[in-house]
Design a protein around this motif. Structure first.
Motif, short mmCIF file in Angstrom:
data_model
loop_
_atom_site.label_atom_id
_atom_site.label_comp_id
_atom_site.label_asym_id
_atom_site.label_seq_id
_atom_site.Cartn_x
_atom_site.Cartn_y
_atom_site.Cartn_z
N LYS A 177 2.16 45.04 20.41
CA LYS A 177 2.65 46.07 19.49
C LYS A 177 3.79 46.83 20.15
O LYS A 177 4.03 46.74 21.33
N THR A 178 4.50 47.64 19.34
CA THR A 178 5.64 48.41 19.82
C THR A 178 5.49 49.88 19.43
O THR A 178 4.65 50.24 18.61
N GLU A 179 6.35 50.69 20.02
CA GLU A 179 6.37 52.12 19.74
C GLU A 179 6.50 52.36 18.23
O GLU A 179 7.28 51.69 17.55
N GLU A 198 4.17 51.85 15.98
CA GLU A 198 3.15 51.13 15.21
C GLU A 198 1.82 51.86 15.28
O GLU A 198 1.52 52.59 16.23
N VAL A 209 -2.31 51.22 15.17
CA VAL A 209 -3.33 50.18 15.34
C VAL A 209 -4.69 50.75 14.97
O VAL A 209 -4.95 51.94 15.14
N GLU A 238 -1.64 55.85 17.03
CA GLU A 238 -0.22 55.61 16.90
C GLU A 238 0.36 55.43 18.30
O GLU A 238 0.04 56.20 19.21
#
Length: 157
Positions: free
Chosen positions: A133-135, A137, A139, A152
């Motif tokens: 995942k990236t900044e 996103e 989950v 977040e």
């Protein structure tokens, strides 16, 4: 990754080497002294000090063998630029959306995981959810009780 590979950061490998050195040089000597002192009490058939020292010696030897095996099968995780994508070795700043709580963790292999040092395993529920995942996103992580917690991702280093 093969079944025997142990994922470690460079720091984790150094910590294992230091622990093994301590066990071999310091702890072995301490336990040998305990055994020697317990033998001075005489009959070892009912000597709890002797039994305790021998058990401690066996625990130390088991730990040394385990560490040797981990080092032998270690695969070092390079802290390369991940372009903001969560991977093993990444430091991730996350926010629990419900409680507005901010936390920071390093994602590591299971052998190095230590929540008290803010290191979580890549195979833990949170670690799995964060991987790739990236900044920015969000989950969802299922807790052992079955509840869903939303996080977040605020930053990836």
């Amino acid at each position: 990754m093969t079944n025997n590979e142990i994922l470690l950061t460079k720091e984790g490998l150094e910590e294992l080497k230091a622990e093994m050195e301590n066990l071999r040089v310091v702890r072995r000597k301490e336990v040998a002294e305990k055994i020697k002192a317990a033998l001075a009490f005489g009959d070892i058939s009912e000597n709890s000090e002797y039994d305790e020292a021998k058990n401690e010696q066996a625990d130390i030897e088991r730990r040394i063998l385990k560490i040797e095996n981990m080092i032998k099968n270690a695969k070092i995780i390079e802290n390369s630029d991940s372009n903001g994508i969560v991977n093993i070795g990444s430091r991730v700043k996350i926010k629990d959306i419900e409680f507005d709580e901010i936390m920071e963790y390093q994602i590591v292999g299971s052998a190095e995981a230590d929540p008290f040092k803010d290191r979580i395993s890549n195979v833990s529920p949170l670690g799995k959810a964060l991987m790739g995942k990236t900044e920015g996103e969000v989950v969802n992580v299922e807790t052992p009780s079955g509840a869903i917690v939303e996080y977040e991702i605020l930053g990836v280093n």
